[in-house]
Design an enzyme around this catalytic site. Structure first.
Site, PDB file in Angstrom:
ATOM      1  N   GLU A  98     -45.937  31.272-140.524  1.00  0.00           N
ATOM      2  CA  GLU A  98     -44.749  30.430-140.616  1.00  0.00           C
ATOM      3  C   GLU A  98     -45.225  28.983-140.637  1.00  0.00           C
ATOM      4  OE1 GLU A  98     -40.791  28.800-138.389  1.00  0.00           O
ATOM      5  OE2 GLU A  98     -42.630  29.214-137.316  1.00  0.00           O
ATOM      6  N   HIS A 101     -33.401  32.432-140.741  1.00  0.00           N
ATOM      7  CA  HIS A 101     -32.668  32.230-139.485  1.00  0.00           C
ATOM      8  C   HIS A 101     -32.844  30.816-138.938  1.00  0.00           C
ATOM      9  CE1 HIS A 101     -36.749  32.931-138.352  1.00  0.00           C
ATOM     10  NE2 HIS A 101     -36.501  32.728-137.068  1.00  0.00           N
ATOM     11  N   ASP A 102     -33.689  30.011-139.588  1.00  0.00           N
ATOM     12  CA  ASP A 102     -33.911  28.630-139.150  1.00  0.00           C
ATOM     13  C   ASP A 102     -33.285  27.607-140.094  1.00  0.00           C
ATOM     14  OD1 ASP A 102     -35.364  29.297-136.886  1.00  0.00           O
ATOM     15  OD2 ASP A 102     -37.305  29.193-137.903  1.00  0.00           O
ATOM     16  N   HIS A 136     -46.573  30.515-127.997  1.00  0.00           N
ATOM     17  CA  HIS A 136     -46.068  30.387-126.630  1.00  0.00           C
ATOM     18  C   HIS A 136     -45.585  31.751-126.158  1.00  0.00           C
ATOM     19  CE1 HIS A 136     -42.970  29.290-129.649  1.00  0.00           C
ATOM     20  NE2 HIS A 136     -42.306  30.263-129.044  1.00  0.00           N
ATOM     21  N   ASP A 170     -26.160  48.319-125.477  1.00  0.00           N
ATOM     22  CA  ASP A 170     -25.664  46.940-125.637  1.00  0.00           C
ATOM     23  C   ASP A 170     -25.860  46.119-124.364  1.00  0.00           C
ATOM     24  OD1 ASP A 170     -24.860  47.709-128.108  1.00  0.00           O
ATOM     25  OD2 ASP A 170     -22.698  47.443-127.775  1.00  0.00           O
ATOM     26  N   ASP A 226     -45.400  33.247-135.834  1.00  0.00           N
ATOM     27  CA  ASP A 226     -44.492  32.176-135.427  1.00  0.00           C
ATOM     28  C   ASP A 226     -45.265  30.893-135.113  1.00  0.00           C
ATOM     29  OD1 ASP A 226     -41.697  31.539-134.720  1.00  0.00           O
ATOM     30  OD2 ASP A 226     -42.487  31.228-132.709  1.00  0.00           O
ATOM     31  N   ASP A 274     -28.800  27.005-137.385  1.00  0.00           N
ATOM     32  CA  ASP A 274     -28.938  27.822-136.183  1.00  0.00           C
ATOM     33  C   ASP A 274     -28.004  27.259-135.105  1.00  0.00           C
ATOM     34  OD1 ASP A 274     -29.857  28.819-133.733  1.00  0.00           O
ATOM     35  OD2 ASP A 274     -31.776  27.783-133.832  1.00  0.00           O
ATOM     36  N   GLY A 317     -25.214  43.035-129.902  1.00  0.00           N
ATOM     37  CA  GLY A 317     -25.534  44.456-129.739  1.00  0.00           C
ATOM     38  C   GLY A 317     -26.264  45.124-130.885  1.00  0.00           C
ATOM     39  N   ASN A 369     -25.145  47.357-135.187  1.00  0.00           N
ATOM     40  CA  ASN A 369     -25.170  47.993-133.876  1.00  0.00           C
ATOM     41  C   ASN A 369     -25.089  49.504-134.063  1.00  0.00           C
ATOM     42  OD1 ASN A 369     -24.954  48.740-131.243  1.00  0.00           O
ATOM     43  ND2 ASN A 369     -23.229  47.368-130.754  1.00  0.00           N
TER      44      ASN A 369
END
Ligand code: ARE
Ligand code: CA
Length: 574
Positions: free
Chosen positions: A354, A420-421, A243, A150, A325, A465, A168, A144
């Site tokens: 991906e 992150h997945d 999407h 924020d 994505d 996740d 943030g 941050n």
């Protein structure tokens, strides 16, 4: 001879051009079945000419197959066939029309043919990828740098994240940590989405032309990219084109005007009026994610819209590439157009799909340069983190992965061990840092682009996740500095040794817990040996005499061709 296992076709990944007049050829046979393998070849238009002959060499071998390769050089146009001698001295000719005991004559019609090397079909990933080390950032959780932007409901840094928590983090935060990233040694950043979106992960885009104000604005993004470029760091954005978000203008128009909306066919609506529960009445990501209406990329207006977005951010702020994505749920036709637009806007921009499984259909050279290499991650989790497979199995999996793609593609692959997945790698190791270190040696010495998910380098842990998206640990007292230094060491070894970046790859040993491989470049070679087990071991290896360990993880004992391996230890011999 096990003829059933013998395979070649005149197409990727078995035949493809390396440049204007060199053709790379791969032939698969059953494992340890063949003693010698030759290729006969001549110019396609030299009808009466004599065939040249070349011996092919064994590049990779696993419990199923052997792979023989060679490179042919002629004036663009090739006919060829193979000649195989088995271990039992059986001899056979292998052609496009099958096996023959007699050598085919010039009048034969069944040769393999590579009709013409067209310049446009030669695949190159951007040159910089071979020197690249990628660092993935999840912007809300990295740093941050500006409290004034924020979100209202921001939570204290370091609290456990839920699926909708905001912390943030922002673009200024990344700018403030460029020095940190430089010290680590990475030279590319991939950020998950930063365009306007109500969620914390921002995969449901409201506006593809606007940076989310909680992260900054276009000016800030430009500043980040300029500063990164000054520091020789490239920047990759996330293209969420499968999407959009529920609040995306076109979808909102459809909600308001129903079938009269001029955007009605940008989506696939099953039932009017639109509803979101119990299931959306329109096609959405993963069927039920009503916040993510699927875009119909078969519609030329949708194509035009998204392609303009792709071009805009390259031209406007100078990004160096796109990560795509849900790339595997969008038509190939769209991605071919996408490639043209992107490469025209910036010839050396990288396109990374991906795709979590075999990504060959997108990696023939006409669509992506690379993918996030999840099959790589899966194999490393099983072998190094969980130790649920042995080295032999691991090598089989890795070899099959390598042989699926062109060499240039393998060199551009983003070899991740987590994202992150996924659960964090250290969590998959049950917190055993030593296991992770052995995996890292493999990752940084392997062919392809090493990829770091933010925080892995300081020993962060986390389950699926959203737990794998905890706030970056900046407090040095809480960081694993030994692990950080180990990353730094591996990165500098990769930078100092061309063999590790540009070299060929060959497995030398794969049994029980021990994997060893060679990287060779311009006559110089590096041998990596990893003892991924808690037992001491001694193995016999050719080519290790006179080499010294440059990693320094353990003590090295070489007697002749025998090397003694300490438990849970890796060596990089040069
Ligand atoms: C939310 C919840 C999750 C839940 C998920 C399922 O947080 O706990 O599992 O919904 O509906 C973004 C957010 C996620 C969010 C998701 C939906 O980042 O937090 O998850 O939106 O709102 C498949 C796709 C792959 C996709 C993953 C998520 O093939 O493309 O699913 N990954 C991308 C991004 C994600 C992003 C989206 C797509 C959506 O990287 O971060 O999610 O834009 C196996 C299969 C894979 C499958 C994978 C995970 O490995 O082989 O195909 O990936 O499981 O399900
Ligand atoms: Ca902030």
């Amino acid at each position: 001879m096990i003829r059933q296992a013998i395979y070649h076709k005149s197409d990727v990944p078995f035949a493809y051009p390396l440049n204007k007049d060199e053709l790379h050829i791969v032939l698969r046979t059953a494992s340890t079945d063949i003693k010698r393998c030759y290729i006969f070849y001549r110019d396609r238009y030299d009808w009466m000419g004599k065939f040249k002959v070349k011996e092919m060499f064994l590049t990779q071998s696993n419990e199923l197959f052997d792979y023989y390769v060679t490179t042919l050089k002629l004036n663009k146009k090739f006919v060829y066939f193979f000649y195989l001698i088995s271990m039992k001295d059986e001899r056979v000719y292998y052609t496009e029309s099958g096996f023959y005991e007699e050598k085919p004559e010039n009048s034969f019609h069944g040769f393999f043919q590579f009709p013409y090397i067209c310049d446009m079909d030669v695949f190159f990933a951007p040159k910089w990828t071979s020197d690249c080390i990628v660092y993935q950032i999840f912007p809300d959780r990295f740093n941050n740098g500006d409290k004034s932007n924020d979100p209202e409901n921001v939570r204290p840094w370091g609290e456990r994240p839920g699926p909708t928590t905001f912390f943030g983090g922002d673009i200024q935060g990344i700018i403030d940590k460029i020095e940190y990233l430089k010290e680590l040694g990475i030279n590319a950043i991939y950020m998950t989405p930063i365009f306007l979106s109500p969620s914390t992960h921002k995969y449901n885009t409201t506006d593809y032309y606007k940076i989310d104000p909680h992260f900054g604005d276009t000016q800030k993004a430009k500043e980040l990219i300029d500063k990164c470029h000054k520091n020789e760091i490239r920047v990759i954005f996330d293209a969420v084109f499968n999407h959009c978000g529920y609040d995306f203008f076109a979808f909102q128009d459809v909600i308001k005007n129903g079938k009269d909306s001029k955007y009605w066919d940008w989506f696939n609506v099953y039932e009017w009026p639109i509803k979101t529960t119990p299931l959306p009445s329109y096609e959405a990501f993963a069927d039920h994610e009503w916040r993510m209406p699927k875009l119909m990329t078969k519609n030329p207006d949708v194509q035009e819209y998204l392609l303009n977005v792709a071009e805009y951010w390259i031209k406007e702020v100078g990004i160096d590439g796109w990560r795509l994505d849900v790339a595997n749920e969008i038509d190939h036709h769209f991605w071919r157009k996408f490639r043209e637009i992107v490469k025209k806007a910036k010839h050396d921009a990288i396109i990374v799909g991906e795709v979590m499984h075999d990504a060959s259909p997108w990696l023939y050279g006409d669509q992506f340069d690379s993918v996030m290499n999840y099959p790589f991650k899966n194999a490393l989790v099983d072998f190094f983190a969980k130790r649920s497979i042995d080295a032999k199995r691991f090598n089989t999996i890795m070899t099959e992965q390598l042989m699926r793609h062109m060499d240039g593609v393998n060199r551009a692959m983003l070899n991740l061990i987590g994202s992150h997945d996924t659960e964090r790698f250290l969590t998959m190791c049950n917190g055993m840092v030593m296991r992770m270190k052995l995996a890292l040696v493999f990752q940084f010495a392997y062919i392809g682009v090493p990829y770091i998910y933010y925080g892995d380098e300081v020993g962060m842990v986390g389950g699926y996740d959203p737990d794998c998206r905890r706030c970056m640990i900046w407090d040095e007292e809480k960081q694993n500095l030994k692990l950080f230094n180990f990353y730094k060491r591996l990165i500098s070894l990769r930078k100092e040794n061309e063999e590790l970046r540009y070299g060929t790859y060959k497995t030398l040993y794969a049994k029980d817990g021990v994997i060893s491989f060679k990287r060779e470049y311009k006559g110089k070679s590096i041998i990596v040996i990893i003892n991924n087990s808690s037992k001491e071991n001694s193995i016999l290896l050719n080519g290790i005499q006179g080499k010294a360990d440059i990693l320094g993880m353990g003590k090295i004992k070489i007697r002749g061709k025998i090397i003694s391996l300490e438990p849970n230890c890796a060596y990089i011999l040069k």
